[in-house]
Enzyme design. Structure first.
Site, PDB file in Angstrom:
ATOM      1  N   ASN A 158      -5.711   2.374   2.086  1.00 50.26           N
ATOM      2  CA  ASN A 158      -4.637   2.329   3.098  1.00 50.26           C
ATOM      3  C   ASN A 158      -4.912   3.248   4.300  1.00 50.26           C
ATOM      4  O   ASN A 158      -4.285   3.094   5.346  1.00 50.26           O
ATOM      5  CB  ASN A 158      -3.274   2.699   2.485  1.00 50.26           C
ATOM      6  CG  ASN A 158      -2.660   1.610   1.629  1.00 50.26           C
ATOM      7  OD1 ASN A 158      -1.846   1.874   0.746  1.00 50.26           O
ATOM      8  ND2 ASN A 158      -3.037   0.352   1.871  1.00 50.26           N
ATOM      9  N   ASP A 193       4.317  -4.157  -3.381  1.00 54.63           N
ATOM     10  CA  ASP A 193       3.723  -4.891  -2.260  1.00 54.63           C
ATOM     11  C   ASP A 193       4.760  -5.783  -1.568  1.00 54.63           C
ATOM     12  O   ASP A 193       5.683  -6.284  -2.210  1.00 54.63           O
ATOM     13  CB  ASP A 193       2.560  -5.741  -2.793  1.00 54.63           C
ATOM     14  CG  ASP A 193       1.619  -6.167  -1.684  1.00 54.63           C
ATOM     15  OD1 ASP A 193       1.736  -5.654  -0.559  1.00 54.63           O
ATOM     16  OD2 ASP A 193       0.757  -7.029  -1.949  1.00 54.63           O
TER      17      ASP A 193
END
Ligand code: FPP
Length: 254
Positions: free
Chosen positions: A78, A30
């Site tokens: 996503n 991330d």
């Protein structure tokens, strides 16, 4: 069944500098977007730099004696990102697979993919199938890419496949046990992660390997993924070596 829970005895005591490395490391990579934004660059630049970090960490895993690496490359959620970013990420993935496959094959790396592959475009599915088949016989190192992956969705698919077997009379509902569920998951054949690293400062699993990480050690770092290098990975392994894994037993028993 190949699914194995790492035995606590595999890990040497906390103070032992020779402590065994985790057999399986899982990573939530991330911080790519923030890395890019802080430099006035498009988010894709962060993902590209993130692909370099991945190369570095793969090598660091192999040098440290880690045998399994599983990365969260693209989550089921996503897909909700802007279309441009999704398409850039898919292109990057395709490019990465194309560029790295020969090297991985030469280095005897087995590549696997987990997630709902049916949602990906046909070109990527082709590359995935090629990489999976080409490297299927390798055992030196296991690299698993979670793509269009969500742990809850994976569990739904597993439950549905077991329910179909019950419907067909192949098994009884009461026969369903942990092994059967393990075998019905996308991660069938992989050991449970020993260590899960999340970069970028957030401290959550975000629908990654929920069932599989029941006894996993977590390591959260504020370092953004594109900045994550060998020294950060070494720090994570050092922290892991200090952990006492009890699996529900007492400290005395371990
Ligand atoms: C999370 O950062 C990262 C991703 C959604 C994609 C991860 C992909 C890579 C590292 C590219 C390399 C991978 C392969 C397999 C080629 P974010 O975009 O959510 O960052 P932010 O939280 O700072 O916005």
């Amino acid at each position: 069944m190949i699914w194995t829970k790492s035995k606590p005895s595999q890990n040497a005591p906390a103070t032992d500098p020779q402590a065994a490395p985790p057999a399986h490391v899982a990573i939530i990579m991330d911080g790519n977007g923030r890395w890019a934004k802080s430099r006035g660059l498009p988010r894709t630049a962060g993902h590209k730099k993130g692909a370099d970090s991945l190369r570095t960490v793969l090598n660091a895993c192999r040098s440290a004696g880690v045998r399994y690496l599983t990365i969260y490359a693209f989550s089921a959620e996503n897909w909700k990102r802007p279309t441009d970013e999704v398409s850039d990420l898919m292109q990057l993935l395709q490019h990465y697979l194309h560029k790295e496959l020969d090297e991985m094959h030469k280095n005897k790396v087995r590549l696997r993919f987990i997630g709902d592959i049916s949602k990906l475009n046909s070109k990527i599915v082709e590359s995935i199938n090629e990489a999976t088949q080409l490297t299927a016989g390798h055992t030196d190192f296991n690299f698993t890419v979670a793509l269009s992956y969500g742990s809850r969705q994976e569990m739904v698919r597993a439950v549905q496949s077991l329910a179909k077997k019950v419907e067909a009379g192949e098994i009884k509902a009461g026969d369903i046990d942990e092994d059967m569920i393990n075998n019905a998951l996308d991660t069938n054949g992989l050991p449970e992660p020993d260590l899960l690293i999340r970069t970028g400062g957030e401290q959550r699993l975000s629908n990654f390997l929920l069932w599989q990480s029941a006894y996993t050690e977590f390591y959260f770092t504020p370092v953004l993924w594109p900045d994550f290098g060998t020294e950060h990975f070494t720090s994570a392994l050092q922290e892991f070596a200090k952990r006492e894994r009890r699996y529900g037993t007492t400290g005395e028993q371990t």
